[in-house]
Scaffold this motif. Structure first.
Motif, PDB file in Angstrom:
ATOM      1  N   LYS A 186       0.815  -1.217   0.000  1.00  0.00           N
ATOM      2  CA  LYS A 186       0.000   0.000   0.000  1.00  0.00           C
ATOM      3  C   LYS A 186       0.850   1.270   0.000  1.00  0.00           C
ATOM      4  N   TRP A 187       1.873   1.280   0.855  1.00  0.00           N
ATOM      5  CA  TRP A 187       2.567   2.533   1.148  1.00  0.00           C
ATOM      6  C   TRP A 187       3.964   2.646   0.548  1.00  0.00           C
ATOM      7  N   LYS A 188       4.546   1.560   0.091  1.00  0.00           N
ATOM      8  CA  LYS A 188       5.908   1.529  -0.487  1.00  0.00           C
ATOM      9  C   LYS A 188       7.011   1.716   0.549  1.00  0.00           C
ATOM     10  N   ARG A 189       6.797   2.573   1.529  1.00  0.00           N
ATOM     11  CA  ARG A 189       7.748   2.769   2.629  1.00  0.00           C
ATOM     12  C   ARG A 189       6.964   2.694   3.934  1.00  0.00           C
ATOM     13  N   GLN A 190       7.596   2.134   4.979  1.00  0.00           N
ATOM     14  CA  GLN A 190       6.911   2.020   6.268  1.00  0.00           C
ATOM     15  C   GLN A 190       7.852   2.393   7.404  1.00  0.00           C
ATOM     16  N   THR A 191       7.257   2.922   8.460  1.00  0.00           N
ATOM     17  CA  THR A 191       7.966   3.056   9.720  1.00  0.00           C
ATOM     18  C   THR A 191       7.487   1.915  10.601  1.00  0.00           C
ATOM     19  N   PHE A 192       8.438   1.071  11.000  1.00  0.00           N
ATOM     20  CA  PHE A 192       8.156  -0.130  11.781  1.00  0.00           C
ATOM     21  C   PHE A 192       8.626   0.113  13.207  1.00  0.00           C
ATOM     22  N   ILE A 193       7.738  -0.074  14.180  1.00  0.00           N
ATOM     23  CA  ILE A 193       8.021   0.260  15.585  1.00  0.00           C
ATOM     24  C   ILE A 193       7.677  -0.937  16.463  1.00  0.00           C
ATOM     25  N   MET A 194       8.563  -1.264  17.410  1.00  0.00           N
ATOM     26  CA  MET A 194       8.276  -2.314  18.388  1.00  0.00           C
ATOM     27  C   MET A 194       8.344  -1.732  19.795  1.00  0.00           C
TER      28      MET A 194
ATOM     29  N   LEU B 261       3.459   1.749   9.827  1.00  0.00           N
ATOM     30  CA  LEU B 261       2.661   2.876   9.361  1.00  0.00           C
ATOM     31  C   LEU B 261       3.250   3.443   8.078  1.00  0.00           C
ATOM     32  N   ASP B 262       2.448   4.208   7.374  1.00  0.00           N
ATOM     33  CA  ASP B 262       2.845   4.841   6.123  1.00  0.00           C
ATOM     34  C   ASP B 262       4.111   5.674   6.332  1.00  0.00           C
ATOM     35  N   GLY B 263       5.193   5.253   5.685  1.00  0.00           N
ATOM     36  CA  GLY B 263       6.484   5.919   5.842  1.00  0.00           C
ATOM     37  C   GLY B 263       6.552   7.302   5.230  1.00  0.00           C
ATOM     38  N   ASP B 264       5.575   7.654   4.392  1.00  0.00           N
ATOM     39  CA  ASP B 264       5.530   9.019   3.849  1.00  0.00           C
ATOM     40  C   ASP B 264       4.853   9.976   4.820  1.00  0.00           C
ATOM     41  N   LYS B 265       4.115   9.443   5.797  1.00  0.00           N
ATOM     42  CA  LYS B 265       3.460  10.287   6.809  1.00  0.00           C
ATOM     43  C   LYS B 265       4.360  10.521   8.020  1.00  0.00           C
ATOM     44  N   LEU B 266       5.206   9.521   8.329  1.00  0.00           N
ATOM     45  CA  LEU B 266       6.175   9.692   9.419  1.00  0.00           C
ATOM     46  C   LEU B 266       7.347   8.758   9.183  1.00  0.00           C
ATOM     47  N   ASN B 267       8.538   9.204   9.591  1.00  0.00           N
ATOM     48  CA  ASN B 267       9.728   8.380   9.376  1.00  0.00           C
ATOM     49  C   ASN B 267      10.566   8.208  10.639  1.00  0.00           C
ATOM     50  N   LYS B 268      10.020   8.569  11.783  1.00  0.00           N
ATOM     51  CA  LYS B 268      10.674   8.376  13.079  1.00  0.00           C
ATOM     52  C   LYS B 268       9.668   7.761  14.047  1.00  0.00           C
ATOM     53  N   SER B 269      10.150   7.309  15.174  1.00  0.00           N
ATOM     54  CA  SER B 269       9.254   6.619  16.115  1.00  0.00           C
ATOM     55  C   SER B 269       9.000   7.371  17.408  1.00  0.00           C
ATOM     56  N   HIS B 270       9.704   8.464  17.661  1.00  0.00           N
ATOM     57  CA  HIS B 270       9.652   9.054  19.004  1.00  0.00           C
ATOM     58  C   HIS B 270       8.258   9.552  19.415  1.00  0.00           C
ATOM     59  N   VAL B 271       7.481  10.106  18.490  1.00  0.00           N
ATOM     60  CA  VAL B 271       6.139  10.588  18.846  1.00  0.00           C
ATOM     61  C   VAL B 271       5.224   9.405  19.155  1.00  0.00           C
ATOM     62  N   ILE B 272       5.285   8.362  18.332  1.00  0.00           N
ATOM     63  CA  ILE B 272       4.460   7.169  18.562  1.00  0.00           C
ATOM     64  C   ILE B 272       4.848   6.514  19.886  1.00  0.00           C
TER      65      ILE B 272
END
Length: 196
Positions: free
Chosen positions: A55-63, A120-131
């Motif tokens: 769907k997004w082509k790029r993702q931000t992956f968070i654990m 999550l959609d990597g074009d909407k966010l590319n870091k994890s600190h806010v999440i």
């Protein structure tokens, strides 16, 4: 004296100790060290992750890892946590779809803990600190405690970072720590992202 729960292995299938699994015609390295991985769970997690990439082509992956003081007989706290966290993410970023998985584990502690993965959609966010901050605030507001990891996210924008994220994700399918629950309680749950 509290009676120790018996391990319930119904509803889960085969544990593989192989260091790869076939997914979409590709052998993917997995973290099967020690207790192996549940293959059914791996396939579900990997498929949801790759639907996100489709769907997004790029993702931000968070654990993240969530602990609680008292054991519970169900996973209602995770349902509440997920809904509250998703509401905050949606309000902040305007994201309508989020891939996720959580797993319930219990080893030596008297209460279960949860591992949670989000993509999550990597074009909407590319870091994890806010999440990560949102997750900590939501879980601590619910009386739990949040375990901070040194590195908790991967920006997935290449075949190499995809494999790294899938390897991290495979840890959630490990055999160790699962099954200490009643029959009707799930060991894990995932998003239901749909293919394009």
């Amino acid at each position: 004296m509290q009676k120790k729960k018996q391990k319930n292995t119904t509803g889960r299938k085969y544990i593989s100790r192989a260091d790869t699994i076939l997914h979409r015609g590709e052998l993917i390295p997995v973290n099967a060290n020690g207790s192996g991985c549940y293959t059914q769970m791996l396939k579900r997690l990997f498929e949801q992750f790759d639907i996100g990439l489709d769907k997004w082509k790029r993702q931000t992956f968070i654990m993240i890892e969530l602990h609680q003081k008292q054991p519970t007989d169900d996973n209602k706290r995770m349902t509440i946590f997920r809904k509250r966290l998703m509401a905050r993410i949606t309000a902040h970023y305007g994201i309508a779809e989020i891939g996720y998985c959580w797993v319930r584990e219990q080893e030596k502690a008297k209460a279960q803990h949860y591992h949670v993965a989000l993509w999550l959609d990597g074009d909407k966010l590319n870091k994890s600190h806010v999440i990560a901050r949102f997750a900590r605030e939501v879980w601590e507001d619910m009386g739990g405690f949040y375990s901070a990891n040194r590195r908790s996210y991967i920006y997935v924008d290449s075949p190499e970072t995809r494999l790294e994220a899938l390897y991290w994700l495979s840890y959630l399918a490990k055999g160790r720590g699962k099954g200490y629950k009643s029959d009707q309680v799930k060991d894990y749950n995932t998003s239901r992202l749909k293919k394009k």
